[in-house]
Motif scaffolding. Structure first.
Motif, PDB file in Angstrom:
ATOM      1  N   VAL A   1       4.131   0.548   1.925  1.00 33.92           N
ATOM      2  CA  VAL A   1       3.431  -0.761   2.334  1.00 33.92           C
ATOM      3  C   VAL A   1       3.951  -1.863   1.119  1.00 33.92           C
ATOM      4  O   VAL A   1       3.929  -1.458   0.032  1.00 33.92           O
ATOM      5  N   ARG A   2       4.569  -2.770   1.473  1.00 35.42           N
ATOM      6  CA  ARG A   2       4.697  -4.112   0.616  1.00 35.42           C
ATOM      7  C   ARG A   2       3.582  -4.743   0.317  1.00 35.42           C
ATOM      8  O   ARG A   2       2.662  -5.166   1.089  1.00 35.42           O
ATOM      9  N   TYR A   3       3.397  -4.904  -1.190  1.00 33.70           N
ATOM     10  CA  TYR A   3       2.017  -5.761  -1.737  1.00 33.70           C
ATOM     11  C   TYR A   3       2.523  -6.384  -2.845  1.00 33.70           C
ATOM     12  O   TYR A   3       3.585  -6.273  -3.666  1.00 33.70           O
ATOM     13  N   THR A   4       1.907  -7.766  -2.723  1.00 36.57           N
ATOM     14  CA  THR A   4       2.284  -8.865  -3.861  1.00 36.57           C
ATOM     15  C   THR A   4       0.942  -9.126  -4.671  1.00 36.57           C
ATOM     16  O   THR A   4      -0.011  -9.206  -3.964  1.00 36.57           O
TER      17      THR A   4
ATOM     18  N   SER B   1      -4.651  -2.134   7.558  1.00 35.88           N
ATOM     19  CA  SER B   1      -4.450  -3.199   8.444  1.00 35.88           C
ATOM     20  C   SER B   1      -2.751  -2.744   9.040  1.00 35.88           C
ATOM     21  O   SER B   1      -2.502  -2.742  10.347  1.00 35.88           O
ATOM     22  N   LEU B   2      -1.856  -2.783   8.084  1.00 40.15           N
ATOM     23  CA  LEU B   2      -0.574  -2.539   8.558  1.00 40.15           C
ATOM     24  C   LEU B   2      -0.271  -1.167   9.022  1.00 40.15           C
ATOM     25  O   LEU B   2       0.717  -1.000   9.994  1.00 40.15           O
ATOM     26  N   MET B   3      -0.836  -0.180   8.511  1.00 39.68           N
ATOM     27  CA  MET B   3      -0.557   1.140   9.171  1.00 39.68           C
ATOM     28  C   MET B   3      -1.299   1.209  10.564  1.00 39.68           C
ATOM     29  O   MET B   3      -0.710   1.889  11.411  1.00 39.68           O
ATOM     30  N   ALA B   4      -2.374   0.459  10.825  1.00 41.09           N
ATOM     31  CA  ALA B   4      -2.815   0.511  12.171  1.00 41.09           C
ATOM     32  C   ALA B   4      -2.034  -0.248  13.192  1.00 41.09           C
ATOM     33  O   ALA B   4      -1.765   0.270  14.393  1.00 41.09           O
ATOM     34  N   LYS B   5      -1.229  -1.201  12.748  1.00 43.34           N
ATOM     35  CA  LYS B   5      -0.374  -1.784  13.650  1.00 43.34           C
ATOM     36  C   LYS B   5       0.656  -0.999  13.900  1.00 43.34           C
ATOM     37  O   LYS B   5       1.340  -0.794  15.014  1.00 43.34           O
ATOM     38  N   LEU B   6       1.283  -0.344  12.867  1.00 44.17           N
ATOM     39  CA  LEU B   6       2.501   0.734  13.145  1.00 44.17           C
ATOM     40  C   LEU B   6       1.925   1.742  14.145  1.00 44.17           C
ATOM     41  O   LEU B   6       2.564   1.880  15.178  1.00 44.17           O
ATOM     42  N   ASP B   7       0.726   2.137  14.079  1.00 43.84           N
ATOM     43  CA  ASP B   7       0.196   3.214  15.163  1.00 43.84           C
ATOM     44  C   ASP B   7       0.143   2.633  16.458  1.00 43.84           C
ATOM     45  O   ASP B   7       0.516   3.171  17.530  1.00 43.84           O
ATOM     46  N   GLN B   8      -0.285   1.137  16.508  1.00 41.71           N
ATOM     47  CA  GLN B   8      -0.670   0.586  17.983  1.00 41.71           C
ATOM     48  C   GLN B   8       0.805   0.283  18.509  1.00 41.71           C
ATOM     49  O   GLN B   8       0.866   0.411  19.689  1.00 41.71           O
ATOM     50  N   GLN B   9       1.668  -0.450  17.631  1.00 43.02           N
ATOM     51  CA  GLN B   9       2.961  -0.678  18.168  1.00 43.02           C
ATOM     52  C   GLN B   9       3.704   0.481  18.716  1.00 43.02           C
ATOM     53  O   GLN B   9       4.453   0.467  19.699  1.00 43.02           O
ATOM     54  N   GLY B  10       3.695   1.619  17.989  1.00 43.69           N
ATOM     55  CA  GLY B  10       4.361   2.951  18.360  1.00 43.69           C
ATOM     56  C   GLY B  10       3.677   3.537  19.592  1.00 43.69           C
ATOM     57  O   GLY B  10       4.481   3.823  20.746  1.00 43.69           O
ATOM     58  N   SER B  11       2.336   3.380  19.707  1.00 40.43           N
ATOM     59  CA  SER B  11       1.560   3.851  21.065  1.00 40.43           C
ATOM     60  C   SER B  11       1.922   3.089  22.227  1.00 40.43           C
ATOM     61  O   SER B  11       2.352   3.383  23.322  1.00 40.43           O
ATOM     62  N   THR B  12       2.232   1.416  22.068  1.00 42.33           N
ATOM     63  CA  THR B  12       2.587   0.704  23.235  1.00 42.33           C
ATOM     64  C   THR B  12       4.007   0.750  23.643  1.00 42.33           C
ATOM     65  O   THR B  12       4.270   0.859  24.788  1.00 42.33           O
ATOM     66  N   GLN B  13       4.802   1.116  22.649  1.00 41.76           N
ATOM     67  CA  GLN B  13       6.312   1.410  22.921  1.00 41.76           C
ATOM     68  C   GLN B  13       6.320   2.420  23.891  1.00 41.76           C
ATOM     69  O   GLN B  13       7.227   2.681  24.847  1.00 41.76           O
TER      70      GLN B  13
ATOM     71  N   ALA C   1       0.742   4.354   1.318  1.00 38.69           N
ATOM     72  CA  ALA C   1      -0.450   3.870   1.858  1.00 38.69           C
ATOM     73  C   ALA C   1      -1.765   3.979   1.009  1.00 38.69           C
ATOM     74  O   ALA C   1      -2.558   3.430   1.266  1.00 38.69           O
ATOM     75  N   ASP C   2      -1.872   5.367   0.188  1.00 37.17           N
ATOM     76  CA  ASP C   2      -2.927   5.238  -0.545  1.00 37.17           C
ATOM     77  C   ASP C   2      -2.967   4.555  -1.765  1.00 37.17           C
ATOM     78  O   ASP C   2      -3.671   4.774  -2.618  1.00 37.17           O
ATOM     79  N   GLY C   3      -1.950   3.890  -2.268  1.00 38.82           N
ATOM     80  CA  GLY C   3      -2.082   3.064  -3.524  1.00 38.82           C
ATOM     81  C   GLY C   3      -1.239   3.662  -4.511  1.00 38.82           C
ATOM     82  O   GLY C   3      -0.796   3.192  -5.599  1.00 38.82           O
ATOM     83  N   THR C   4      -0.674   4.842  -4.521  1.00 37.23           N
ATOM     84  CA  THR C   4       0.162   5.479  -5.746  1.00 37.23           C
ATOM     85  C   THR C   4       1.550   5.139  -5.398  1.00 37.23           C
ATOM     86  O   THR C   4       2.105   4.584  -4.244  1.00 37.23           O
ATOM     87  N   SER C   5       2.402   4.831  -6.551  1.00 38.15           N
ATOM     88  CA  SER C   5       3.449   4.316  -6.615  1.00 38.15           C
ATOM     89  C   SER C   5       4.396   4.903  -5.931  1.00 38.15           C
ATOM     90  O   SER C   5       4.673   6.119  -6.055  1.00 38.15           O
ATOM     91  N   MET C   6       5.449   4.349  -5.383  1.00 38.58           N
ATOM     92  CA  MET C   6       6.609   4.658  -4.689  1.00 38.58           C
ATOM     93  C   MET C   6       7.865   4.976  -5.761  1.00 38.58           C
ATOM     94  O   MET C   6       8.801   5.687  -5.743  1.00 38.58           O
TER      95      MET C   6
ATOM     96  N   ALA D   1      -8.232  -5.033  -2.368  1.00 32.65           N
ATOM     97  CA  ALA D   1      -7.357  -5.742  -1.886  1.00 32.65           C
ATOM     98  C   ALA D   1      -5.990  -5.047  -1.014  1.00 32.65           C
ATOM     99  O   ALA D   1      -5.783  -5.260  -0.108  1.00 32.65           O
ATOM    100  N   PHE D   2      -5.590  -4.065  -1.933  1.00 36.18           N
ATOM    101  CA  PHE D   2      -4.270  -3.633  -1.163  1.00 36.18           C
ATOM    102  C   PHE D   2      -4.500  -2.744  -0.208  1.00 36.18           C
ATOM    103  O   PHE D   2      -3.779  -2.633   0.961  1.00 36.18           O
ATOM    104  N   LEU D   3      -5.905  -2.030  -0.384  1.00 33.40           N
ATOM    105  CA  LEU D   3      -6.137  -1.114   0.890  1.00 33.40           C
ATOM    106  C   LEU D   3      -6.581  -1.767   2.027  1.00 33.40           C
ATOM    107  O   LEU D   3      -6.312  -1.240   3.344  1.00 33.40           O
ATOM    108  N   GLU D   4      -6.976  -2.911   1.863  1.00 35.87           N
ATOM    109  CA  GLU D   4      -7.319  -4.008   3.294  1.00 35.87           C
ATOM    110  C   GLU D   4      -5.941  -4.268   3.974  1.00 35.87           C
ATOM    111  O   GLU D   4      -5.981  -3.909   5.108  1.00 35.87           O
ATOM    112  N   ILE D   5      -4.962  -4.570   2.956  1.00 36.11           N
ATOM    113  CA  ILE D   5      -3.855  -4.739   3.694  1.00 36.11           C
ATOM    114  C   ILE D   5      -3.021  -3.563   4.183  1.00 36.11           C
ATOM    115  O   ILE D   5      -2.467  -3.499   5.567  1.00 36.11           O
ATOM    116  N   SER D   6      -3.149  -2.341   3.570  1.00 41.00           N
ATOM    117  CA  SER D   6      -2.630  -1.239   3.826  1.00 41.00           C
ATOM    118  C   SER D   6      -3.024  -0.655   5.270  1.00 41.00           C
ATOM    119  O   SER D   6      -2.290  -0.211   6.140  1.00 41.00           O
TER     120      SER D   6
END
Length: 487
Positions: free
Chosen positions: A297-300, A469-481, A311-316, A462-467
């Motif tokens: 997850v990209r975070y600024t 949301s983005l992971m949910a979009k990945l799941d939703q878009q994958g299911s739609t496709q 996604a859990d906030g640990t560093s990649m 703040a990071f977990l809210e963004i994370s």
């Protein structure tokens, strides 16, 4: 019996005279009508034809000829005069008009250009061909060498006009005397550079278009190679490399990719109107390698610094990346008992060889300070980097070093330090890479790499809210496709 003689049929004399008259009239008609290749003048030939009737109740030969001429001119396309500004030949014209056409002087070439050419545009457009330079273009358009010098020396930015590419369009604007007023060139869909004459010099400006940023989803399964699968999913080369760099700390793309591995990503796509003009950052991604799932997850942060975290906030991000050459093939592994291919003796191979084409960029695997940059025996051109007090890396057989690189320089992770070659004791172009811990060689492929810090506690919520949301979009878009493919 003697053979019978065939009787030649006899036609009435009036029929023969009528046919002869029509044939003669048609021959004269074809001779006097001008073609498009001759001068546009008419010659009148008086014809006196007898008006003997062909048959009782039928029109005379003269009447039939008049009707034939009228019909032919009506059906055929209008015949044009050789001069492009003249009007087409008319079927009926007065002697005065015909005389005027025959005696009028021809137009001059200047008058013809004025009549037929469209008015000149403000800008002269030139497409750069192979071998063209700015000097060549100036010469072709009649600009002086002094004008070229004035342009190039006006500013450092103005020299961007000297770096021309084949197919690039450059536009020039002149004043009434032929002097250069302005130059402009569209570099891409988002940027146009321009020079305008102001006083005795040229002022440089750049015109930028701010694109619309849209979020797009892509997924794919690897069957043969990451690049082919990513291309099939609609990813650009830059996005594919970005994905490989993001997961490069956990996945060795040179040796660990398997058929059946998959990826899903959300990324930024740039548009001008409805036209796609590029891509930007990956916002979130999921990569499955041999059954193990990795997330990013990209975070600024509040200071404006951007990085990728799980996604859990640990560093990649780790202190070192796994491979110094992107997506290269491993040609020789770490082996303390290897027989040297050149010396033909048992000589430990204390590193990993990455086979790649000469000139392929080599990256520093971690932040550090260059302690050696030069020739080093059988290693050939070599760079050695010290990473703090504990770690050291070595990069050998380079064809050349990065420009300006020298001992004492500080380098950052991912920075290009040189290029693949075959200097020293080498049988072909490759990079020899070594990793040392406290002065002892270890296998670069299996060494446990230190990890960077996770998301700070103050920003974790703040990071977990963004994370999430983005992971949910990945799941939703994958299911739609998937649903659309099944339909």
């Amino acid at each position: 019996m003697p053979p019978q003689k065939t009787k030649t049929p006899r036609y009435p004399k009036s029929h023969i005279m009528a046919a002869s008259g029509i044939a003669a009239a048609l021959s004269i008609f074809l001779l006097v009508i001008p073609t498009t290749d001759v001068e546009a003048r008419r010659t009148f030939v008086p014809l006196e034809l007898e008006t003997s009737p062909i048959l009782e109740g039928q029109p005379s030969v003269s009447d039939q000829l008049d009707a034939l001429i009228s019909e032919t001119v009506t059906v055929a396309s209008p015949l044009q005069l050789a001069h492009p500004t003249e009007t087409p030949i008319q079927t009926e014209a007065s002697p005065a008009i015909l005389q005027s056409r025959a005696t009028a002087p021809e137009s001059t070439s200047a008058e013809l250009a004025e009549t037929t050419d469209s008015p000149p545009t403000d800008w002269i457009s030139v497409t750069v061909a192979a071998g063209n330079t700015l000097s060549v273009l100036f010469s072709q358009l009649g600009f002086s060498a002094a004008s070229l010098h004035s342009v190039v020396s006006s500013s450092k930015d103005a020299q961007r006009f000297t770096r021309l590419k084949v197919g690039q369009v450059v536009e020039f604007k002149k004043d009434e005397t032929g002097e250069l007023l302005a130059i402009r060139s569209k570099l891409n869909d988002l940027e146009t550079i321009r020079l305008d004459k102001k006083g005795g010099t040229f002022a440089f400006t750049t015109e930028s278009i701010k694109p619309d940023v849209r979020t797009r989803f892509a997924k794919g399964e690897i069957n043969s190679s990451l690049f082919l699968s990513a291309q099939k999913a609609g990813l650009s080369h830059n996005l594919t490399m970005q994905m490989a760099n993001i997961f490069g700390y956990d996945v060795d793309f040179a040796r660990e990719i398997r058929k059946g591995d998959s990826f899903e990503i959300l990324f930024e796509e740039l548009h001008v109107g409805e036209k796609r003009v590029g891509t930007n950052n990956i916002l979130a991604a999921r990569f499955t390698n041999r059954g193990k799932i990795f997330t990013a997850v990209r975070y600024t942060d509040k200071n404006g610094n951007s990085s990728y975290y799980r996604a859990d906030g640990t560093s990649m991000r780790k202190a070192f990346i796994r491979t110094p050459v992107e997506l290269a093939r491993i040609s020789s592994r770490y082996n303390p008992n290897r027989r040297h291919p050149v010396l033909k003796t048992v000589r430990p191979h204390r590193g990993v060889d990455y086979a790649a084409a000469t000139g392929t960029p080599i990256r520093a695997t971690g932040d550090g300070r260059v302690v050696h940059a030069g020739r080093k025996g059988g290693y050939g051109n070599t760079v050695v980097i010290k990473h703090g007090q504990k770690y050291q890396t070595l990069y050998a057989h380079m064809s050349r070093f990065a420009k300006g690189l020298k001992a004492g320089d500080n380098v950052s992770q991912g920075q290009v330090i040189g290029y693949v070659g075959t200097t020293g004791l080498s049988t072909g172009p490759h990079l020899h890479y070594e990793f040392l811990v406290n002065g002892t060689h270890v296998d670069p492929l299996n060494v446990k790499l230190p990890v960077s810090d996770p998301i700070p506690k103050a920003e974790r919520t703040a990071f977990l809210e963004i994370s999430n949301s983005l992971m949910a979009k990945l799941d939703q878009q994958g299911s739609t496709q998937l649903a659309s493919l099944e339909e």
